[in-house]
Design an enzyme around this catalytic site. Structure first.
Site, short mmCIF file in Angstrom:
data_model
loop_
_atom_site.label_atom_id
_atom_site.label_comp_id
_atom_site.label_asym_id
_atom_site.label_seq_id
_atom_site.Cartn_x
_atom_site.Cartn_y
_atom_site.Cartn_z
N ASN A 102 -41.48 -28.09 -6.92
CA ASN A 102 -42.87 -28.58 -6.92
C ASN A 102 -43.14 -29.36 -5.64
OD1 ASN A 102 -42.96 -27.51 -9.48
ND2 ASN A 102 -42.58 -29.47 -10.49
N VAL A 103 -44.40 -29.41 -5.26
CA VAL A 103 -44.77 -30.08 -4.01
C VAL A 103 -45.65 -31.30 -4.28
CG1 VAL A 103 -44.52 -27.99 -2.61
CG2 VAL A 103 -46.74 -28.48 -3.68
N HIS A 133 -39.51 -27.14 -1.50
CA HIS A 133 -40.63 -26.41 -0.91
C HIS A 133 -41.61 -27.33 -0.19
CE1 HIS A 133 -39.75 -22.96 -3.96
NE2 HIS A 133 -38.95 -22.95 -2.92
N CYS A 135 -46.80 -28.58 17.65
CA CYS A 135 -46.17 -29.77 18.23
C CYS A 135 -45.54 -30.69 17.17
CB CYS A 135 -47.18 -30.55 19.06
SG CYS A 135 -48.39 -31.48 18.08
N GLY A 195 -38.08 -26.32 -16.69
CA GLY A 195 -39.47 -25.92 -16.44
C GLY A 195 -39.65 -24.96 -15.28
N GLY A 230 -40.35 -20.40 -21.21
CA GLY A 230 -40.33 -18.95 -21.06
C GLY A 230 -39.00 -18.39 -20.62
ZN LIG Z 1 -50.17 -30.16 17.62
#
Ligand SMILES: [Zn+2]
Length: 279
Positions: free
Chosen positions: A106-107, A123, A134, A221, A249
């Site tokens: 998860n993020v 992730h 940059c 999960g 699931g």
């Molecule tokens: Zn840049």
């Protein structure tokens, strides 16, 4: 509480007691109780169109206009989400000393907000953006407020929230103005591994190093459909480590599992925490 939840919680506690150096991998299921929608159903199939591909995002201005216009509406769901009982129970297991490492797909950074410290954001994190030229970094909300003032008509729209801070909005996006890197005019992208991209090797190696010190793998999960997560199940299995899954699931790793509980996450994790406390 039903018997199946109590039993699963007790079995999970026994598993943790036998393997107190857990390597945990989590997925969307731990955050659905926080109101963050996920992409897949209980069979591991897509329940909505798949998310944007890395290559398309980098190659096409139109894809980026659509992505950011939708995110301007949908990101608030991620930013305002509160931790779930599952996040808090995993933080409690860590403070009880049972978690060697927690790797999340998860993020949303909700594990950290719940108090987990040994977290690898496999992730990436959705609350940061990064210049692809940059490496300039800025907070996502700062980019959003800038783009909201550049695009007042879009900022006023409403749509249903979708996974990963997306929203179900379809309109003409060609007038949307995207903010470029303030330093070099390069492309800004959420600091998230999109589909079609790879996990940075340093992060993958850190997760692998944690696995080498663990005595069992617990998936929570997650359907493990994405290879970047599934690969660790293969590695754990090759090392002869027991693998357990707690998920509503099916998972891609079903054939490798030594234990599987197909139950709601939060009450079962909470039950396991209680069992471990009382011993
Ligand atoms: Zn840049």
């Amino acid at each position: 509480m039903t018997n199946s939840i109590v039993t699963a919680g007790e079995e999970l506690a026994a598993f943790i007691k036998r393997h107190p150096k857990l390597w945990v991998i989590t997925g969307a299921g731990v955050s659905t109780d926080s109101g963050i929608p996920d992409y897949r159903d209980a069979d591991g199939q897509w329940k909505r169109p798949p998310p944007v591909q890395h290559g398309d995002f980098m190659a096409s201005t139109a894809v980026r206009q659509r992505y950011w216009a939708r995110a301007l509406i949908g990101f608030s769901a991620l930013r305002e989400a509160q931790t779930s009982g599952a996040h808090r129970a995993l933080a409690a297991l860590e403070s009880q000393g049972y978690i060697q490492q927690l790797v999340t797909q998860n993020v949303d950074r909700l594990h950290q907000r719940a108090g987990s410290k040994k977290v690898i954001d496999l992730h990436g994190r959705a609350d940061m953006v990064k210049c692809m030229v940059c490496d300039y970094q800025m907070m996502r909300h700062a980019m959003h407020s800038e783009m909201a003032s550049m695009n007042p008509a879009f900022a006023a729209l409403e749509a249903r929230h979708a996974p990963d801070g997306d929203a179900d909005l379809e309109t003409d996006f060609s007038m949307f103005k995207v903010l470029d890197c303030p330093r070099c005019r390069g492309i800004l992208k959420p600091d998230v591994v999109f589909y079609g991209d790879v996990v940075p090797s340093q992060r993958r190696l850190a997760a692998q190093a944690g696995l080498a010190k663990a005595d069992a793998l617990l998936a929570v999960g997650t359907s493990l459909m994405v290879f970047s997560g599934y690969r660790f199940c293969r590695a754990a299995h090759d090392r002869g480590m027991p693998l357990a899954s707690l998920s509503l699931g099916v998972t891609r790793a079903d054939a490798l599992l030594s234990h599987q509980w197909r139950v709601p996450l939060t009450p079962v994790l909470e039950q396991a925490v209680r069992c471990l406390q009382s011993r």
